[in-house]
Scaffold this motif. Structure first.
Motif, short mmCIF file in Angstrom:
data_model
loop_
_atom_site.label_atom_id
_atom_site.label_comp_id
_atom_site.label_asym_id
_atom_site.label_seq_id
_atom_site.Cartn_x
_atom_site.Cartn_y
_atom_site.Cartn_z
N ASP A 116 0.90 -1.19 -0.19
CA ASP A 116 0.05 0.07 -0.13
C ASP A 116 0.92 1.12 -0.01
O ASP A 116 2.23 0.96 -0.20
CB ASP A 116 -1.15 0.00 1.01
CG ASP A 116 -0.37 -0.09 2.33
OD1 ASP A 116 0.89 0.48 2.56
OD2 ASP A 116 -0.66 -0.53 3.30
N PRO B 291 -11.57 -2.39 -13.57
CA PRO B 291 -13.00 -1.91 -14.03
C PRO B 291 -13.74 -2.62 -12.76
O PRO B 291 -13.29 -3.74 -11.91
CB PRO B 291 -13.47 -2.61 -15.12
CG PRO B 291 -12.30 -3.70 -15.38
CD PRO B 291 -11.03 -3.37 -14.56
N PRO B 292 -14.93 -1.74 -12.17
CA PRO B 292 -15.64 -2.54 -11.13
C PRO B 292 -16.05 -4.01 -11.44
O PRO B 292 -16.60 -4.21 -12.38
CB PRO B 292 -16.72 -1.44 -11.01
CG PRO B 292 -16.45 -0.45 -11.88
CD PRO B 292 -15.26 -0.57 -12.93
N PRO C 159 -10.56 -4.55 -5.84
CA PRO C 159 -11.38 -3.52 -6.00
C PRO C 159 -10.34 -2.19 -6.01
O PRO C 159 -10.69 -1.09 -5.52
CB PRO C 159 -12.35 -3.52 -4.75
CG PRO C 159 -11.47 -4.19 -4.01
CD PRO C 159 -10.68 -5.29 -4.69
N ASP C 160 -9.29 -2.46 -6.91
CA ASP C 160 -8.73 -1.09 -7.10
C ASP C 160 -8.97 -0.31 -7.95
O ASP C 160 -9.67 -0.72 -9.05
CB ASP C 160 -7.08 -1.58 -7.40
CG ASP C 160 -6.51 -2.44 -6.22
OD1 ASP C 160 -6.66 -2.33 -5.03
OD2 ASP C 160 -5.80 -3.45 -6.66
N PRO C 161 -8.67 1.05 -7.81
CA PRO C 161 -9.18 1.86 -8.91
C PRO C 161 -8.93 1.84 -10.26
O PRO C 161 -9.38 2.52 -11.18
CB PRO C 161 -8.92 3.41 -8.29
CG PRO C 161 -7.91 3.09 -7.49
CD PRO C 161 -7.93 1.69 -6.99
N TRP C 162 -7.67 1.07 -10.45
CA TRP C 162 -7.30 0.92 -11.95
C TRP C 162 -8.05 -0.29 -12.59
O TRP C 162 -7.43 -0.46 -13.97
CB TRP C 162 -5.70 1.07 -11.96
CG TRP C 162 -5.17 -0.17 -10.86
CD1 TRP C 162 -4.95 -1.49 -11.16
CD2 TRP C 162 -4.69 0.45 -9.91
NE1 TRP C 162 -4.34 -1.96 -9.97
CE2 TRP C 162 -4.25 -0.90 -9.30
CE3 TRP C 162 -4.57 1.56 -8.90
CZ2 TRP C 162 -3.57 -0.78 -7.68
CZ3 TRP C 162 -4.21 1.50 -7.76
CH2 TRP C 162 -3.62 0.29 -7.24
#
Length: 179
Positions: free
Chosen positions: A79, A132-133, A127-130
């Protein structure tokens, strides 16, 4: 440096994918041949990359992707607080210890991919922002991603090694074959 990858047995897609992953691992391992720990830790370019750090990074990345596919947490969680350590050897870490770790990771990768019911099997992306959901990828995608990730860093390793002592990939292949 691209090496020849032997043709897979007829219809052995897994074997072909694993052979290409291994070929790229070899590029990084070769770049470390004959270096001291100090050389492997040094930063010979304008960036923050060292050969030892690249080695550590690719081993961690491979392990983390296989863990994701198994829907397990990675062995090492990264992180914002420790991301900087992914590209450098810290504490008691050595090239030898990272090579041994990567060898174990590679064996686990081979075992996992060979034992999976199908390369079409999927697993959820984190669930990382890079990502897709609610994204999912196949084991085939995973193998291709590992080839891409390792190849990208094998190219970095070639440049770093040549910056350290002028040795090119061609010379390192000869050194490796000599023994």
């Amino acid at each position: 440096m691209v090496m020849h990858v032997p043709a897979e047995a007829n219809g052995d897609e897994r074997g072909a994918l694993l052979a290409f992953i291994e070929e790229q691992r070899g590029g990084i391992r070769r770049a470390l041949l004959g270096l001291t720990e100090e050389q492997a830790r040094s930063l010979p370019s304008a960036g923050e990359l060292s050969l030892g750090g690249l080695l550590k990074h690719v081993a961690e990345v491979e392990q983390s992707w296989i863990a994701r596919a198994r829907q397990e947490p990675p062995a090492i969680r990264r992180d914002e607080s420790n991301w900087h350590e992914t590209f450098r050897l810290v504490g008691e870490e050595t090239v030898a210890s990272q090579l041994a770790y990567w060898e174990q990771v590679a064996a686990e990768t081979e075992k996992f991919i060979r034992s999976a019911p199908s390369l079409d099997d999927t697993f959820p992306l984190p669930p990382d922002p890079w990502f897709p959901p609610e994204g999912r990828v196949s084991l085939r995608w995973l193998c291709l991603h590992l080839i891409r990730e390792t190849a990208r860093h094998a190219g970095h390793a070639d440049i770093l090694r040549e910056s350290l002592d002028g040795r090119t990939a061609f010379e390192l292949v000869a050194l490796e074959q000599a023994g």
